[in-house]
Design an enzyme around this catalytic site. Structure first.
Site: not given
Lengths: 142, 142
Positions: A28, A64, A67, A75, A106, A112
């Site tokens: 990040e 929250e 990762y 996978q 992206q 999501y």
């Protein structure tokens, strides 16, 4: 692909999870913000969630962070973690499931959306605001 | 200006707070999303907060909503509510204090910035994502 199991974290996973948190911070581009320390070794991903309150919808789950180590991506492990959190949400009586994502990620945003999430910043204009430690202390007059 | 006291909510305030929640929903042009009901009478504003977890900073306070009735705005009541939440944050060991705001609510955005908050959507690109009830159930396979 090696077999991957999605399970609740145990105390013994702390070292591994901390390692992944550091990797996430690097991904990040926010490593300078990590204020925790310690080392550890074979968990390949995690999701950290907590329960919050939506004024209009009631009990809500908030993811929250999620990762997955780079070499384990692609996978479906991220999707499995998210599905697991959705199961916990329903078990705990939460209808709403919130999370946050950086707009340059992206791959995560596409995932999501593909799983059925709405981008509320895009759709309704919600912005995240934050008072950090010093600003919080100043606000409280301490 | 009438004297205004910032205090913790009591059970008897529920009717008043619900009335304010409805007013907030109208202000946010999101009335159709309110799923709760009941009526009530003289509290003029509220802040609803809960405790969440920041992966990098630890225990964090999250202000889900803050609202002041239109006829009581411009008297610094919103700032007082925010300062009160900052006091609670420090008392409970939270260094970070998060909240969210709609991007067309310039008055609120200006206030939060003036009080020392950072707009993390603007500065780092954070977007809010949400799975609503049906999407959560589908995710969980229920």
């Amino acid at each position: 692909m090696a077999s991957v199991r999605i399970r609740e974290a145990k105390e013994g996973d702390c070292g591994d999870i901390l390692r992944l948190i550091r990797e996430l911070a690097e991904f990040e581009k926010l490593s300078h913000q990590v204020k925790i320390s310690e080392e550890g070794p074979c968990v390949v991903g995690y999701g950290i969630y907590c329960f919050i309150y939506s004024t209009w919808k009631g009990r809500t789950i908030y993811l929250e962070d999620i990762y997955v180590m780079p070499e384990y991506r692609g996978q479906g492990i991220g999707s499995k973690i998210i599905k697991k959190v959705a199961e916990v949400a329903l078990d705990k009586g939460c209808s709403q499931f919130r999370l946050a994502v950086l707009d340059w990620n992206q791959r995560a945003m596409d995932l999501y959306k593909a799983l059925g999430a709405q981008d509320l910043t895009e759709a309704e204009g919600w912005h995240f605001f934050c008072f950090e430690g010093e600003a919080t202390r100043k606000l409280a007059g301490k």
